[in-house]
Design a protein around this motif. Structure first.
Motif, mmCIF file in Angstrom:
data_model
loop_
_atom_site.group_PDB
_atom_site.id
_atom_site.type_symbol
_atom_site.label_atom_id
_atom_site.label_comp_id
_atom_site.label_asym_id
_atom_site.label_seq_id
_atom_site.Cartn_x
_atom_site.Cartn_y
_atom_site.Cartn_z
ATOM 1 N N THR A 272 -1.806 -20.652 -5.892
ATOM 2 C CA THR A 272 -2.226 -19.580 -6.800
ATOM 3 C C THR A 272 -1.265 -18.403 -6.741
ATOM 4 O O THR A 272 -0.836 -17.872 -7.771
ATOM 5 C CB THR A 272 -3.643 -19.112 -6.423
ATOM 6 O OG1 THR A 272 -4.551 -20.214 -6.552
ATOM 7 C CG2 THR A 272 -4.103 -17.977 -7.319
ATOM 8 N N SER A 275 2.255 -19.101 -8.326
ATOM 9 C CA SER A 275 2.333 -19.375 -9.766
ATOM 10 C C SER A 275 1.661 -18.311 -10.626
ATOM 11 O O SER A 275 1.686 -18.409 -11.851
ATOM 12 C CB SER A 275 1.691 -20.737 -10.070
ATOM 13 O OG SER A 275 0.313 -20.742 -9.739
ATOM 14 N N TRP A 279 2.233 -18.031 -14.743
ATOM 15 C CA TRP A 279 1.174 -18.365 -15.699
ATOM 16 C C TRP A 279 0.816 -17.162 -16.569
ATOM 17 O O TRP A 279 0.640 -17.300 -17.788
ATOM 18 C CB TRP A 279 -0.074 -18.844 -14.960
ATOM 19 C CG TRP A 279 -0.022 -20.223 -14.388
ATOM 20 C CD1 TRP A 279 -0.289 -20.583 -13.096
ATOM 21 C CD2 TRP A 279 0.275 -21.450 -15.066
ATOM 22 N NE1 TRP A 279 -0.165 -21.942 -12.927
ATOM 23 C CE2 TRP A 279 0.173 -22.505 -14.125
ATOM 24 C CE3 TRP A 279 0.621 -21.768 -16.374
ATOM 25 C CZ2 TRP A 279 0.399 -23.837 -14.450
ATOM 26 C CZ3 TRP A 279 0.853 -23.099 -16.703
ATOM 27 C CH2 TRP A 279 0.741 -24.108 -15.753
ATOM 28 N N GLY A 295 -2.421 -26.479 -17.624
ATOM 29 C CA GLY A 295 -3.188 -26.417 -16.381
ATOM 30 C C GLY A 295 -4.198 -27.547 -16.288
ATOM 31 O O GLY A 295 -4.371 -28.164 -15.230
ATOM 32 N N GLY A 330 -2.581 -25.719 -10.656
ATOM 33 C CA GLY A 330 -3.287 -26.222 -11.835
ATOM 34 C C GLY A 330 -4.535 -25.421 -12.155
ATOM 35 O O GLY A 330 -4.802 -25.098 -13.320
ATOM 36 N N ASN A 331 -5.310 -25.094 -11.129
ATOM 37 C CA ASN A 331 -6.528 -24.301 -11.344
ATOM 38 C C ASN A 331 -6.213 -22.972 -12.008
ATOM 39 O O ASN A 331 -6.906 -22.531 -12.933
ATOM 40 C CB ASN A 331 -7.227 -24.038 -10.007
ATOM 41 C CG ASN A 331 -8.016 -25.236 -9.521
ATOM 42 O OD1 ASN A 331 -8.314 -26.144 -10.290
ATOM 43 N ND2 ASN A 331 -8.339 -25.253 -8.243
ATOM 44 N N GLY A 333 -3.510 -22.142 -13.774
ATOM 45 C CA GLY A 333 -3.041 -22.323 -15.146
ATOM 46 C C GLY A 333 -4.198 -22.492 -16.106
ATOM 47 O O GLY A 333 -4.250 -21.860 -17.171
ATOM 48 N N TRP A 334 -5.139 -23.352 -15.731
ATOM 49 C CA TRP A 334 -6.332 -23.523 -16.556
ATOM 50 C C TRP A 334 -7.105 -22.210 -16.651
ATOM 51 O O TRP A 334 -7.517 -21.798 -17.741
ATOM 52 C CB TRP A 334 -7.232 -24.612 -15.973
ATOM 53 C CG TRP A 334 -8.655 -24.502 -16.431
ATOM 54 C CD1 TRP A 334 -9.698 -23.930 -15.760
ATOM 55 C CD2 TRP A 334 -9.189 -24.921 -17.693
ATOM 56 N NE1 TRP A 334 -10.849 -23.976 -16.513
ATOM 57 C CE2 TRP A 334 -10.568 -24.578 -17.707
ATOM 58 C CE3 TRP A 334 -8.647 -25.546 -18.802
ATOM 59 C CZ2 TRP A 334 -11.395 -24.850 -18.790
ATOM 60 C CZ3 TRP A 334 -9.477 -25.820 -19.885
ATOM 61 C CH2 TRP A 334 -10.829 -25.479 -19.870
#
Length: 738
Positions: A272, A275, A279, A295, A330-331, A333-334
């Protein structure tokens, strides 16, 4: 109701960061991290009971549609502060858990913890119902992505430290002592968070909104809002059960101890943290939707990676940290993409109370339901055991399968939703696949922090060399820079970039400007980029520009772009233009376009030109009409380096070629060989004389215009005591190519 100004909003954002950072300590130490799951497991709860307790918090959101008018009436900020503080106060009761457990046993302790969690959850539900409309108000849309990124950086760093401390405490304490110590510290941090949030502006009472006619069905009739809610549900069903019970999976099946399980969160938080800025920056620049879907695509891979973790190995912690890192990326980004899309595109500002109440309600239902379902599934499948290929089959297998399929379904559903930018997800992903994205990001940062013109020029040049589409906005900013050298370098950098509509538009604007030095360069760059969208602008500049240099470079670029529609105009201008520079530019363009009808005018221009380089450029234009320019350039290089040897090799090669083709008599071939011998002996005039004699009986050349070129070259060489290199070069080339 007074709305805070943008300046006031920006001034309040640091207090929001502080609020979120302090609350992260509270969340990691108490309800939202691995600590709470391990605490519930330590109490002896089954997975169904753990799922029940975890589900209380999101399920409390069921009250959101009913309390939304109340929060608007008393003010979103006041409601938030009141219930935000209330949930921290209720949590103090958790410190009595050891007493309850000792005095009344495990079942009573379970219901006590569940009751405290329920009170906390109800207070949180009211607070969150107030928070989302307030958040939409106090964060300007122009920096919403940046705000999310910055906030996540602070919370991730704070969470990272919190998890590290929690892991140490759990690893060095026994029983409930470590949990109680963490709960107490978390509560203190929670009250600090309450204090900080009082300095955030906005959220004033809005009686008109509270008393206004409510129409929740109107919100649900919004097709994009429905898609968003369904996509959110699929993502939630796919990720929440896995995230909720992952600590137990890592401890029971992978073989990590409790402190290591807590440390796994550090990997997620590090992902987190690393990134966050990327993001947020990407969401503000390229839009919410592509960031959200990218994401979500990363989330699809997470269950497979967790499933494939090596089990009961001493080193299992390290790959688990790697997977957690990717999960954090990924979390986030989503999360950033989905939240920004919700606030900027999906939710109308004038209807935010209804929309956001329904959103919070739905998020709670799906999250709570998924946790209840996840816990129940784990209890029902506890007897599963086996192996299928490289995959171990166990009670968590159904969870992994659902976590794989649900995000895929969400992506398919959310692709149809209305976006907030012209960038598609594939275009967004392509930004990171062309050029070097890491070097590009470094250059972008240096561009904005450049100290002076020299630094800015150097960074701009570097962006062109990297050739990454991530730099498009900075290059456009360079085109608009008041410093001439920066604009000049920006054009050069753009010319090295892949073709891009926005860059083309920027160059066209420069082409149409009143700075001829830059307009000339822009015309050249448009030709180099090779994009057909530049045709119209270049034709306009050719016709309308008041600068001859711009007309010349526009003509050259039209030739480079292969715009055959420009041939009539170029030919007409060539025959009537008196300026030699423009004539040569038109000639060059006509040559590139293969305009055989221009052979006569080009030969006439060649005869009038006196400058050697100008003559060679016109000769090249003629050569392009009948053959491959590569052979022309190779022949030119040989004649320039060693005129005698180069001419001898060219003539002897011509003799062999004509003999093989059967288009020359033995006598003519012998004459050509004598010519080659004369050239080799540096008797240039004799060589030319024998060459002209040898080709006199050749049949007409096949290529259109080639015979006209041969005839003029022969006539010119016949009267020249010193053979001009351009005519000899052109004749040798035409004889071989035509």
């Amino acid at each position: 109701m007074r709305t805070p100004t943008t300046v006031e909003k920006l001034r309040g954002l640091p207090w929001s960061y502080a609020t979120n950072a302090a609350n992260t300590v509270f969340s990691q130490f108490v309800y939202m991290g691995s600590v709470f799951v391990l605490f519930l497991d330590h109490l002896g709860l089954s997975k169904t009971e753990i799922g029940f307790v975890l589900a209380l918090t999101p399920l409390a959101a069921l009250i959101a549609p009913f309390v939304a008018p109340y929060t608007a009436r008393i003010g979103y900020k006041r409601a938030f502060v009141l219930y935000y503080g209330g949930r921290k106060a209720v949590t103090v009761l958790l410190l009595l858990t050891p007493v309850i457990l000792s005095a009344y046993g495990g079942r009573t302790a379970f219901w006590f913890v569940a009751g405290v969690t329920a009170l906390f959850s109800l207070s949180r539900a009211v607070e969150e119902t107030a928070y989302y409309p307030w958040l939409q108000e106090f964060v300007p849309n122009s920096v919403r992505g940046k705000y999310s990124a910055t906030s996540n950086i602070f919370t991730a760093f704070t969470g990272f430290v919190s998890v590290w401390i929690a892991g140490l405490v759990i690893g060095h304490t026994a029983g409930l002592n470590g949990f109680m110590l963490l709960f107490a510290a978390g509560i203190v941090a929670g009250f600090v968070s309450v204090w900080a949030c009082t300095f955030i502006p906005g959220g004033a009472p809005n009686p008109s909104e509270a008393a206004g006619e409510r129409n929740l069905w109107a919100a649900l009739r919004d097709a994009d809002f429905r898609r968003y809610l369904l996509g959110l549900a699929l993502i939630t069903l796919g990720t929440v059960p896995l995230a909720s019970f992952l600590p137990l999976y890592l401890r029971d099946l992978v073989g990590l101890d409790s402190s290591a399980v807590v440390f796994i969160q550090m990997g997620t938080l590090l992902g987190t943290l690393s990134s966050s800025y990327l993001w947020g920056w990407a969401a503000d620049r390229y839009g919410s939707k592509p960031v959200m879907l990218t994401g979500a695509a990363m989330l699809v891979a997470q269950p497979i990676l967790w499933w494939l973790l090596p089990r009961q190995m001493v080193w299992s912690l390290y790959p688990a940290l790697g997977v957690a890192f990717l999960q954090g990326v990924g979390n986030l980004g989503w999360g950033i993409g989905a939240a920004r899309l919700l606030f900027v595109t999906i939710v109308p500002t004038e209807k935010k109370m209804d929309y956001l109440a329904l959103y919070f309600f739905w998020a709670g239902v799906t999250s709570g339901g998924s946790q209840l379902l996840g816990g129940r599934v784990l209890d029902l499948t506890k007897s599963i055991a086996g192996q299928w290929g490289p995959l171990m089959l166990d009670p968590y297998t159904p969870i992994f399968l659902v976590s794989l399929l649900m995000p895929l379904g969400s992506i398919l559903l959310l692709r149809a939703i209305r976006g907030d930018s012209p960038f598609s997800t594939s275009q967004f992903a392509g930004l990171f696949l062309r050029g070097n994205p890491f070097l590009a990001m470094g250059s972008l940062v240096r561009f904005h922090w450049a100290r002076d013109e020299e630094d800015t020029v150097a960074v701009t040049e570097r962006m062109g060399t990297i050739r990454s589409r991530l730099a498009v906005d900075e290059l456009l900013e360079g085109l608009a820079d008041p410093r001439f050298n920066v604009r000049f370098e920006a054009i050069l950098a753009i010319a090295r970039m892949p073709a891009d509509e926005r860059l083309i538009a920027g160059l066209v604007k420069t082409l149409e400007g009143r700075t001829p030095a830059l307009s000339v360069l822009a015309a050249w760059a448009l030709g180099r980029l090779g994009d057909e969208h530049a045709h119209a602008a270049l034709r306009t500049a050719l016709d309308a520009s008041s600068y001859r240099s711009v007309q010349a470079h526009s003509a050259r670029s039209l030739g480079t772009l292969g715009d055959r529609s420009a041939v009539p105009v170029l030919l007409e201008r060539l025959t009537h233009e008196e300026d030699e520079g423009l004539q040569v530019a038109y000639a060059s363009a006509l040559g590139k376009l293969g305009a055989v009808e221009a052979t006569g005018p080009l030969l006439g221009l060649l005869g009038r030109c006196e400058d050697e380089m100008t003559r060679l450029e016109v000769a090249l234009a003629l050569a392009r009409l009948v053959g491959d320019e590569r052979h022309f350039i190779q022949l030119l290089r040989r004649l320039r380096t060693e005129p005698d040897t180069g001419a001898a090799q060219a003539v002897s090669g011509l003799a062999r070629h004509l003999a093989e083709e059967g288009g020359i008599s033995a006598e003519a071939q012998a004459t050509l060989l004598l010519s080659a011998e004369a050239f080799a002996q540096n008797r240039m005039e004799a060589g030319v004389e024998q060459l002209l004699a040898g080709i006199a009986s050749l049949p007409p050349l096949a290529e259109a215009g080639a015979d006209d070129i041969r005839r003029v070259c022969v006539a010119r060489l016949a009267v020249s005591p010193e053979p001009p290199i351009d005519y000899l070069l052109l004749l040798l080339f035409v004889l071989r190519a035509g």
